[in-house]
Every structure is written in C-alpha cells, then in structure tokens.
Design an enzyme around this catalytic site. Structure first.
Site, PDB file in Angstrom:
ATOM      1  N   CYS A 120       0.856  -1.186   0.000  1.00 49.84           N
ATOM      2  CA  CYS A 120       0.000   0.000   0.000  1.00 49.84           C
ATOM      3  C   CYS A 120       0.889   1.232   0.000  1.00 49.84           C
ATOM      4  CB  CYS A 120      -0.898  -0.003   1.236  1.00 49.84           C
ATOM      5  SG  CYS A 120      -2.252   1.186   1.088  1.00 49.84           S
ATOM      6  N   CYS A 122      -0.089   4.205   1.770  1.00 50.13           N
ATOM      7  CA  CYS A 122      -0.423   5.173   2.827  1.00 50.13           C
ATOM      8  C   CYS A 122       0.677   5.361   3.869  1.00 50.13           C
ATOM      9  CB  CYS A 122      -1.739   4.809   3.497  1.00 50.13           C
ATOM     10  SG  CYS A 122      -1.702   3.229   4.347  1.00 50.13           S
ATOM     11  N   CYS A 130      -4.004   6.144   0.322  1.00 48.92           N
ATOM     12  CA  CYS A 130      -3.480   4.896  -0.235  1.00 48.92           C
ATOM     13  C   CYS A 130      -3.249   4.982  -1.739  1.00 48.92           C
ATOM     14  CB  CYS A 130      -4.429   3.746   0.083  1.00 48.92           C
ATOM     15  SG  CYS A 130      -4.774   3.596   1.849  1.00 48.92           S
ATOM     16  N   LYS A 195     -12.157  -4.884   2.349  1.00 46.59           N
ATOM     17  CA  LYS A 195     -11.527  -4.069   3.386  1.00 46.59           C
ATOM     18  C   LYS A 195     -12.438  -2.877   3.645  1.00 46.59           C
ATOM     19  CE  LYS A 195      -7.448  -1.411   4.599  1.00 46.59           C
ATOM     20  NZ  LYS A 195      -6.074  -1.049   4.260  1.00 46.59           N
ATOM     21  N   ARG A 205      -2.848   3.362  12.591  1.00 48.13           N
ATOM     22  CA  ARG A 205      -2.481   4.627  11.931  1.00 48.13           C
ATOM     23  C   ARG A 205      -1.582   5.462  12.824  1.00 48.13           C
ATOM     24  NH1 ARG A 205      -8.246   5.871   8.941  1.00 48.13           N
ATOM     25  NH2 ARG A 205      -8.219   3.928   7.720  1.00 48.13           N
ATOM     26  N   GLU A 233     -16.578  -7.526  -4.570  1.00 44.51           N
ATOM     27  CA  GLU A 233     -15.142  -7.225  -4.476  1.00 44.51           C
ATOM     28  C   GLU A 233     -14.323  -8.519  -4.569  1.00 44.51           C
ATOM     29  OE1 GLU A 233     -13.406  -4.555  -4.429  1.00 44.51           O
ATOM     30  OE2 GLU A 233     -14.642  -2.889  -3.742  1.00 44.51           O
ATOM     31  N   LYS A 248     -11.461  -7.735   6.280  1.00 42.39           N
ATOM     32  CA  LYS A 248     -10.800  -6.901   7.281  1.00 42.39           C
ATOM     33  C   LYS A 248     -11.683  -5.739   7.659  1.00 42.39           C
ATOM     34  CE  LYS A 248      -6.879  -3.877   7.750  1.00 42.39           C
ATOM     35  NZ  LYS A 248      -5.886  -3.120   7.075  1.00 42.39           N
TER      36      LYS A 248
HETATM   37  C1  PBG Z   1      -2.725   0.011   4.811  1.00 40.27           C
HETATM   38  C2  PBG Z   1      -3.214  -0.833   5.922  1.00 40.27           C
HETATM   39  C3  PBG Z   1      -3.970  -0.465   7.040  1.00 40.27           C
HETATM   40  C4  PBG Z   1      -4.051  -1.591   7.850  1.00 40.27           C
HETATM   41  C5  PBG Z   1      -3.403  -2.618   7.173  1.00 40.27           C
HETATM   42  N1  PBG Z   1      -2.907  -2.133   5.974  1.00 40.27           N
HETATM   43  C6  PBG Z   1      -4.491   0.841   7.504  1.00 40.27           C
HETATM   44  C7  PBG Z   1      -5.550   1.562   6.807  1.00 40.27           C
HETATM   45  O1  PBG Z   1      -6.141   1.126   5.834  1.00 40.27           O
HETATM   46  O2  PBG Z   1      -5.768   2.691   7.248  1.00 40.27           O
HETATM   47  C8  PBG Z   1      -4.714  -1.666   9.180  1.00 40.27           C
HETATM   48  C9  PBG Z   1      -4.204  -2.709  10.084  1.00 40.27           C
HETATM   49  C10 PBG Z   1      -4.669  -2.607  11.490  1.00 40.27           C
HETATM   50  O3  PBG Z   1      -5.462  -1.752  11.883  1.00 40.27           O
HETATM   51  O4  PBG Z   1      -4.200  -3.445  12.248  1.00 40.27           O
HETATM   52  N2  PBG Z   1      -3.699   0.505   3.963  1.00 40.27           N
END
Ligand code: PBG
Length: 324
Positions: A120, A122, A130, A195, A205, A233, A248
């Site tokens: 990703c 981000c 992202c 997700k 974050r 999806e 997730k």
């Molecule tokens: C990256 C990503 C995120 C998480 C996993 N990959 C954060 C988001 O989408 O803001 C979250 C993992 C967690 O909260 O344990 N995009």
C-alpha cells in the site's frame, strides 16, 4: 428425539470428550504475525496505543523473527515506516525502501520465515492516502502503476507473498501481470478484497503515522453497512488472479467471512486489526477481562466463521501461551 432422551450436556461433562468433539481448533499454522519496520531508529519503540507491539529497526526485526520462529510462528506480514514521506510515496517502491531492506534481512538471516509484504502507499505518502492524489481526489488508475512497481520491488527483495491493501480497482490484475512479466509467476497474491473503512484501524495509523491529512478513506475502502458488495469485491479480485482473499477487520465482520467462505473455494484470510487488539489489551490491563481466554475465544470465533488464516497481533502471545 428430544429431552429427556436427548441431553446435550452429556457431551460436555468430560474434558477429554469435550476436546474430542471440538469442531474448531486454532493452531500456530493458522496465524500470521504483523510486524513494523521503521527507518531511522536504533532501538525498538513500543507503540503506545498497541501495548506489546513495537516499531523495530531492521536488526531488531530480524531478532524478533528469530524469536517468533522459535515460538512456532511461521509467517509474518511486514509494514514499513519510512523516515521521509512524499506525495507519491516513493519510499514504497524504492529498492532501498524500509520494507525492502527488512525483507532482505529477514530472508537472509531467518530464511525459513514466510514473509508477506503489505502492499500500500499510505505509510509512504505525506498525505496519508493509499493512492496518488490530485486536489482532494484519490486517483485510481495512476495508482495502479505505482502499486505494481511496489509489488515488484518487494518480490525482488525476497517477499514470499504480496498483500495489496489499497482498495484501488483493478490492482490485483495489474500486479499479477507485472509479476508474471518479470518472471515471478510463482509468487501468490493475497488480496485485501473486503476491506472496510473502519475506525478499528485507529491504533495502526498511530503506529505508522498514516492518518489521512484530509478527508477519509471512504471513497476507496468499503462502507461497513455493505455485505453483498463485499462478495462483488471478492469475485472481481478472483477474476483478476487473487490466490487468496481477505476480510478486514475480522470481529465486526464475521458474517462477511462466513459469506465469502460459503460462496468461494479459495483460502480466506481475516485480519484481526489493531483496534480489536488494543481493546483486549486495555480491558486486560484494567483486570476487566481474562486476556488469554478472550484471545483464544476471539481467534476461535474468526476461524469458526470460516477463516483459513488469521493475521493477528495476538499471534506471538498465543504462541507463548501454547508453549506453557
Ligand atoms: C494500509 C493498511 C492499514 C491496515 C493494514 N494495511 C491501515 C488503513 O487502511 O488505514 C490496518 C491494520 C490494522 O489496523 O491493524 N492501507
């Protein structure tokens, strides 16, 4: 047949019999431990909102992987925290990027550890989104190129599997095509397919300093209210070549895990995310919950819902407890 002939309690009386009839058992084979590699630090730093989790320098991360391996953890997913962030997330695809360094070091020193890379932008973009940003919009198609480049650099560094978590449309296909074109047709893709735009990512974050600078992630991550959309999806990611799909977060989305499991035959992963972890830790610290029992119950529930593999920050604790 019914009561008094039928007595459900007969099978619950004896502890050995309870084990014999147990339908779901979580084992170390099911678990993936998430780890954070940070650039520009020399000692591990605890993440305040995630007690027991750390940002590791590359060396410390290697040591941690050795320790985990000794505990019986066989797979990790790596996240990177770069020193410098920029609008295009250049740190994500640089061969000297923090994740690339971390993967190389782990595969070199602990080769038997299975290394997954989260894919990703981000963590690497100054705006925390992202994808590539123009004005207040997160651009889809220009982001695909960058994600594919990132996937390739992670795999070149030695990643055993890549896991795109950005939620751009078409990214799985683009990544598959790029990996194949470069001779990496054997590397599988675990797509974060369903997700959700979840507040349960809050502690993560903080850990990687990726809270979006403006707006939120709702234009790309899914609305928590939608279940049928998750199936679309998943379907699209399968058509694009995903080898496994992910739901997730996990706990508030057990129904989604179950629906995906029931409808599709490929392996389903679930991410027991940071906020889910921190809630348990906070309550346990206050003496309000029995951490060990709650963690086992949570992991069992996620597996019972249909997950074949679980990404969880509890994995290392679970491994320690299994040894006791
Ligand atoms: C990256 C990503 C995120 C998480 C996993 N990959 C954060 C988001 O989408 O803001 C979250 C993992 C967690 O909260 O344990 N995009």
């Amino acid at each position: 047949m019914e009561f008094p002939i039928v007595r459900m309690r007969r099978l619950r009386e004896n502890p050995t019999l309870r084990e014999l009839v147990r339908e779901t058992k979580v084992t170390l084979d099911d678990l993936v431990m998430p780890l954070f590699a940070a650039e520009g630090i020399s000692k591990k730093q605890e993440i305040k909102s995630m007690p027991g989790q750390f940002r590791f320098p590359v060396k410390g991360l290697v040591e941690e992987c050795k320790k985990l391996r000794g505990l019986g953890i066989k797979a990790v997913i790596l996240f990177g925290i770069p020193k410098h962030k920029d609008p295009r997330g250049a740190g994500a695809w640089s061969d000297q990027g923090i994740v690339q360094q971390a993967v190389r070091a782990v595969k070199d020193r602990v080769p038997e550890m299975f290394v997954i890379t989260d894919l990703c932008l981000c963590e690497y973009t100054s705006h925390g989104h992202c994808g590539i940003v123009s004005g207040k919009k997160i651009l889809n198609d220009p982001t695909l190129e960058v994600l594919a480049k990132t996937a390739l650099s992670q795999v070149k560094a030695g990643a055993d599997l890549v896991a795109p978590s950005d939620m751009m449309d078409g990214r799985v296909g683009k990544i598959r095509e790029t990996l194949d074109r470069n001779g990496f047709h054997h590397i599988p893709i675990l797509a974060y397919s369903a997700k959700y735009a979840s507040a349960f990512y809050g502690p993560f974050r903080e850990a990687v300093e990726s809270a979006p600078e403006f707006g939120d992630r709702k234009s790309y991550q899914m609305d928590p209210a939608n279940a049928r959309m998750a199936l679309r999806e998943v379907e699209l990611d399968i058509m694009e070549g995903a080898d496994m799909v992910m739901v997730k977060p996990a706990l508030a989305y057990l129904d989604i895990i179950k629906r995906v499991r029931d409808r599709y035959d490929l392996p389903v992963a679930a991410y027991n995310v940071s906020g889910e972890y921190s809630m348990v830790k906070a309550a346990a610290k206050n003496g309000w919950l029995d951490e060990k029992k709650v963690v086992l119950e949570i992991l069992t529930a996620i597996k019972r819902a249909g997950a074949d593999l679980i990404l969880s920050y509890h994995s290392s604790d679970f491994a320690k407890w299994s040894k006791e």
